[in-house]
Design a protein around this motif. Structure first.
Motif, PDB file in Angstrom:
ATOM      1  N   TYR A  13       0.829  -1.207   0.000  1.00 44.02           N
ATOM      2  CA  TYR A  13       0.000   0.000   0.000  1.00 44.02           C
ATOM      3  C   TYR A  13       0.865   1.259   0.000  1.00 44.02           C
ATOM      4  O   TYR A  13       0.652   2.184  -0.799  1.00 44.02           O
ATOM      5  CB  TYR A  13      -0.925  -0.006   1.219  1.00 44.02           C
ATOM      6  CG  TYR A  13      -1.643   1.306   1.433  1.00 44.02           C
ATOM      7  CD1 TYR A  13      -2.702   1.679   0.609  1.00 44.02           C
ATOM      8  CD2 TYR A  13      -1.239   2.182   2.435  1.00 44.02           C
ATOM      9  CE1 TYR A  13      -3.351   2.894   0.783  1.00 44.02           C
ATOM     10  CE2 TYR A  13      -1.885   3.397   2.621  1.00 44.02           C
ATOM     11  CZ  TYR A  13      -2.938   3.746   1.793  1.00 44.02           C
ATOM     12  OH  TYR A  13      -3.568   4.955   1.959  1.00 44.02           O
ATOM     13  N   PHE A  14       1.861   1.299   0.876  1.00 43.83           N
ATOM     14  CA  PHE A  14       2.694   2.498   0.978  1.00 43.83           C
ATOM     15  C   PHE A  14       3.555   2.703  -0.268  1.00 43.83           C
ATOM     16  O   PHE A  14       3.768   3.836  -0.706  1.00 43.83           O
ATOM     17  CB  PHE A  14       3.568   2.436   2.232  1.00 43.83           C
ATOM     18  CG  PHE A  14       2.808   2.650   3.506  1.00 43.83           C
ATOM     19  CD1 PHE A  14       2.010   3.774   3.671  1.00 43.83           C
ATOM     20  CD2 PHE A  14       2.874   1.730   4.537  1.00 43.83           C
ATOM     21  CE1 PHE A  14       1.294   3.979   4.848  1.00 43.83           C
ATOM     22  CE2 PHE A  14       2.161   1.923   5.715  1.00 43.83           C
ATOM     23  CZ  PHE A  14       1.370   3.049   5.872  1.00 43.83           C
ATOM     24  N   MET A  15       4.051   1.618  -0.851  1.00 41.05           N
ATOM     25  CA  MET A  15       4.856   1.770  -2.068  1.00 41.05           C
ATOM     26  C   MET A  15       4.001   2.282  -3.224  1.00 41.05           C
ATOM     27  O   MET A  15       4.464   3.079  -4.046  1.00 41.05           O
ATOM     28  CB  MET A  15       5.519   0.445  -2.431  1.00 41.05           C
ATOM     29  CG  MET A  15       6.709   0.095  -1.550  1.00 41.05           C
ATOM     30  SD  MET A  15       8.121   1.220  -1.754  1.00 41.05           S
ATOM     31  CE  MET A  15       8.815   0.596  -3.284  1.00 41.05           C
ATOM     32  N   TYR A  16       2.755   1.845  -3.289  1.00 43.47           N
ATOM     33  CA  TYR A  16       1.877   2.350  -4.347  1.00 43.47           C
ATOM     34  C   TYR A  16       1.575   3.831  -4.139  1.00 43.47           C
ATOM     35  O   TYR A  16       1.618   4.627  -5.083  1.00 43.47           O
ATOM     36  CB  TYR A  16       0.579   1.540  -4.404  1.00 43.47           C
ATOM     37  CG  TYR A  16       0.661   0.369  -5.351  1.00 43.47           C
ATOM     38  CD1 TYR A  16       0.226   0.475  -6.667  1.00 43.47           C
ATOM     39  CD2 TYR A  16       1.203  -0.841  -4.939  1.00 43.47           C
ATOM     40  CE1 TYR A  16       0.326  -0.586  -7.547  1.00 43.47           C
ATOM     41  CE2 TYR A  16       1.309  -1.916  -5.810  1.00 43.47           C
ATOM     42  CZ  TYR A  16       0.861  -1.782  -7.116  1.00 43.47           C
ATOM     43  OH  TYR A  16       0.977  -2.836  -7.982  1.00 43.47           O
ATOM     44  N   THR A  17       1.274   4.221  -2.907  1.00 45.21           N
ATOM     45  CA  THR A  17       0.899   5.617  -2.676  1.00 45.21           C
ATOM     46  C   THR A  17       2.097   6.552  -2.774  1.00 45.21           C
ATOM     47  O   THR A  17       1.977   7.673  -3.282  1.00 45.21           O
ATOM     48  CB  THR A  17       0.246   5.790  -1.292  1.00 45.21           C
ATOM     49  OG1 THR A  17       1.135   5.306  -0.272  1.00 45.21           O
ATOM     50  CG2 THR A  17      -1.069   5.043  -1.205  1.00 45.21           C
ATOM     51  N   GLN A  18       3.262   6.112  -2.298  1.00 46.55           N
ATOM     52  CA  GLN A  18       4.409   7.005  -2.203  1.00 46.55           C
ATOM     53  C   GLN A  18       5.356   6.931  -3.400  1.00 46.55           C
ATOM     54  O   GLN A  18       6.096   7.876  -3.656  1.00 46.55           O
ATOM     55  CB  GLN A  18       5.204   6.693  -0.922  1.00 46.55           C
ATOM     56  CG  GLN A  18       4.407   6.866   0.349  1.00 46.55           C
ATOM     57  CD  GLN A  18       3.926   8.301   0.530  1.00 46.55           C
ATOM     58  OE1 GLN A  18       4.701   9.242   0.418  1.00 46.55           O
ATOM     59  NE2 GLN A  18       2.648   8.474   0.808  1.00 46.55           N
ATOM     60  N   VAL A  19       5.342   5.807  -4.121  1.00 52.94           N
ATOM     61  CA  VAL A  19       6.320   5.624  -5.202  1.00 52.94           C
ATOM     62  C   VAL A  19       5.649   5.358  -6.545  1.00 52.94           C
ATOM     63  O   VAL A  19       5.745   6.153  -7.479  1.00 52.94           O
ATOM     64  CB  VAL A  19       7.308   4.482  -4.866  1.00 52.94           C
ATOM     65  CG1 VAL A  19       8.258   4.232  -6.042  1.00 52.94           C
ATOM     66  CG2 VAL A  19       8.103   4.807  -3.609  1.00 52.94           C
ATOM     67  N   TYR A  20       4.961   4.223  -6.657  1.00 50.71           N
ATOM     68  CA  TYR A  20       4.443   3.803  -7.963  1.00 50.71           C
ATOM     69  C   TYR A  20       3.432   4.790  -8.537  1.00 50.71           C
ATOM     70  O   TYR A  20       3.334   4.941  -9.760  1.00 50.71           O
ATOM     71  CB  TYR A  20       3.825   2.404  -7.871  1.00 50.71           C
ATOM     72  CG  TYR A  20       4.766   1.356  -7.321  1.00 50.71           C
ATOM     73  CD1 TYR A  20       6.112   1.341  -7.683  1.00 50.71           C
ATOM     74  CD2 TYR A  20       4.324   0.379  -6.433  1.00 50.71           C
ATOM     75  CE1 TYR A  20       6.982   0.385  -7.180  1.00 50.71           C
ATOM     76  CE2 TYR A  20       5.186  -0.583  -5.929  1.00 50.71           C
ATOM     77  CZ  TYR A  20       6.514  -0.577  -6.296  1.00 50.71           C
ATOM     78  OH  TYR A  20       7.373  -1.519  -5.789  1.00 50.71           O
ATOM     79  N   PHE A  21       2.670   5.469  -7.661  1.00 47.97           N
ATOM     80  CA  PHE A  21       1.695   6.447  -8.133  1.00 47.97           C
ATOM     81  C   PHE A  21       2.111   7.879  -7.822  1.00 47.97           C
ATOM     82  O   PHE A  21       1.258   8.768  -7.745  1.00 47.97           O
ATOM     83  CB  PHE A  21       0.311   6.147  -7.547  1.00 47.97           C
ATOM     84  CG  PHE A  21      -0.337   4.949  -8.169  1.00 47.97           C
ATOM     85  CD1 PHE A  21      -0.644   4.935  -9.516  1.00 47.97           C
ATOM     86  CD2 PHE A  21      -0.619   3.824  -7.422  1.00 47.97           C
ATOM     87  CE1 PHE A  21      -1.230   3.830 -10.104  1.00 47.97           C
ATOM     88  CE2 PHE A  21      -1.202   2.712  -8.001  1.00 47.97           C
ATOM     89  CZ  PHE A  21      -1.507   2.714  -9.345  1.00 47.97           C
ATOM     90  N   HIS A  22       3.390   8.097  -7.664  1.00 51.27           N
ATOM     91  CA  HIS A  22       3.878   9.475  -7.537  1.00 51.27           C
ATOM     92  C   HIS A  22       3.528  10.215  -8.831  1.00 51.27           C
ATOM     93  O   HIS A  22       3.755   9.700  -9.931  1.00 51.27           O
ATOM     94  CB  HIS A  22       5.390   9.468  -7.316  1.00 51.27           C
ATOM     95  CG  HIS A  22       5.944  10.801  -6.929  1.00 51.27           C
ATOM     96  ND1 HIS A  22       5.985  11.875  -7.798  1.00 51.27           N
ATOM     97  CD2 HIS A  22       6.481  11.250  -5.761  1.00 51.27           C
ATOM     98  CE1 HIS A  22       6.524  12.914  -7.191  1.00 51.27           C
ATOM     99  NE2 HIS A  22       6.832  12.565  -5.957  1.00 51.27           N
ATOM    100  N   PRO A  23       2.961  11.411  -8.744  1.00 48.14           N
ATOM    101  CA  PRO A  23       2.472  12.083  -9.962  1.00 48.14           C
ATOM    102  C   PRO A  23       3.555  12.344 -11.011  1.00 48.14           C
ATOM    103  O   PRO A  23       3.275  12.275 -12.216  1.00 48.14           O
ATOM    104  CB  PRO A  23       1.877  13.391  -9.433  1.00 48.14           C
ATOM    105  CG  PRO A  23       2.422  13.557  -8.053  1.00 48.14           C
ATOM    106  CD  PRO A  23       2.650  12.183  -7.528  1.00 48.14           C
TER     107      PRO A  23
END
Length: 433
Positions: free
Chosen positions: A251-261
């Motif tokens: 969850y945190f990798m998606y919010t903070q990295v993979y979906f970084h704008p």
């Protein structure tokens, strides 16, 4: 004298060990190509150290797959009920065969990836194709069959395909309960080692702690457990916190990295370039052409196009090379969604009308709900759903993003325009509905 086993140093697993047959796969054209496929596309333009490749990730997946197999097939970890459902667990020859198949499948599971991995796969492959289908074609190719047939005993290419893809991607193949469990080791939604390795590896190279979890404890507590739909990977009660940590890390990798704008807009610019540069705007699924195309060729074309306005994809290439990416104009906001669930679409449509469709981009995505319904072996011997034991998993959020981007030189004007018209834009669509 040649060594029967080989060791490769790895920053995540210290050593990855492989035998001479696995070394032949490593030395094959399809696998060596992965040295030139970035794991995280152009994320290195945002996180400079994110230059790792699919090559080392695939080695890590093989290493973890072997560890999980050794744990879950340990006789001390198998109940009589599971042994009856999976007779392979009591047959040493079959265990040895399937361990080899599992490790080969783990090694090969990403061979079909396009240049820059997932960045442009969905839009730029012909209908019905994805990287899993390309992986399947490579595993079944004559080049790879020569390796499978040279193993003692020979490995069936179809068995490797099953474990590398799993029932979802190989839905035309029949899986035995044993094969389904083994495929879960690699590509399972809850405990797939593909996910374990990429979270740990991406976190390490990017320089963030979000993707780290106690994978040693988690693997040591994995078990094959009975469920209503047949045997499946689960975890002992003592490993539940490690399982929670894995899913929270995701969850945190998606919010903070993979979906970084900024990371996402570079994916969009890359797709813009490829759509103009590729013949017919699509990747070719011919295996020889697939194997000959890597990030290197695409990057060379991007740099060439960035310097020549007559080259296909010049505008996108120039933005990538000069780091002149589109800037974020709007980001999903809970209050807006209450008024209009399609607030992002409304802002994007209004911005395109005001500033022109070529000057606006939108990126909207809702993550699939993570698999939290895995079985847990309680200390009293009962098998329970993880959701009944873990409030963390029961309330694990789903990642949803909705970004609207604007051409950088229009950003200030567009921001002022949005401030003045935001309520009207977001409310209008809701009224029309």
């Amino acid at each position: 004298m040649s060594k029967p086993f080989h060791e490769i140093r790895d920053p995540i697993h210290v050593f990855v060990r492989l035998d001479s047959d696995e070394r032949k796969v490593l030395d094959s054209r399809p696998f060596q190509r992965l040295r030139h496929i970035h794991q995280l596309a152009m994320t290195y333009l945002l996180y400079p150290a994110a230059t790792h490749k699919r090559f080392e990730h695939s080695l890590g997946v093989m290493e973890l797959a072997g560890r999980v197999f050794d744990v879950v097939t340990n006789p001390a970890h198998i109940t009589d009920a599971i042994r009856q459902e999976l007779p392979e667990l009591s047959q040493p020859d079959k265990l040895n065969y399937w361990l080899r198949v599992l490790r080969m499948a783990a090694l090969c599971h990403d061979m079909g990836h396009l240049p820059f991995s997932h960045a442009a796969e969905k839009e730029l492959l012909p209908e019905g194709w994805n990287h899993e289908r390309l992986t399947r074609e490579i595993i079944l190719s004559e080049e790879m069959r020569q390796i499978w047939n040279a193993v003692t005993p020979p490995l069936r290419a179809e068995d490797i395909v099953k474990l590398a893809l799993g029932p979802k991607e190989a839905d035309d193949m029949t899986f035995s309960p044993w094969e389904a469990v083994l495929s879960e080791i690699i590509v399972g939604d809850a405990f797939g080692v593909d996910r374990m390795d990429y979270l740990l590896r991406d976190s390490h190279h990017i320089g963030v702690a979000y993707g780290k979890f106690d994978h040693f404890r988690l693997i040591d507590t994995l078990r094959i457990l009975p469920t209503d739909s047949g045997p499946a990977l689960g975890v002992e009660r003592g490993g539940l916190h490690s399982a929670e940590a894995l899913l929270l890390a995701r969850y945190f990798m998606y919010t903070q990295v993979y979906f970084h704008p900024i990371r996402r807009i570079y994916d969009i610019l890359l797709k813009d370039f490829l759509a103009e540069w590729l013949p017919g705007g699509k990747f070719d699924t011919d295996l020889e052409k697939h194997l000959s195309l890597t990030d290197d060729e695409v990057l060379s074309a991007i740099h060439e196009a960035s310097r020549d306005s007559k080259k296909p994809g010049h505008a996108a290439a120039r933005r990538i090379v000069r780091h002149e990416h589109f800037k974020m104009l709007y980001e999903r906001h809970p209050d807006d969604v209450k008024v209009n669930p399609d607030a992002g679409a409304a802002v994007a449509a209004a911005a395109q009308e005001k500033f022109g469709p070529d000057n606006v981009r939108r990126d909207a995505y809702t993550q699939k709900r993570p698999a939290t319904l895995f079985p847990v072996l309680h200390r009293d011997g009962q098998i329970l759903d993880a959701g009944k034991l873990s409030e963390v998993l029961e309330h694990l959020p789903v990642v949803t993003v909705d970004f609207v981007y604007i051409r950088p030189d229009l950003r200030n004007e567009a921001k002022q325009w949005l401030r003045q018209n935001r309520g009207v834009i977001i409310g209008e669509l809701a009224k029309e509905e």
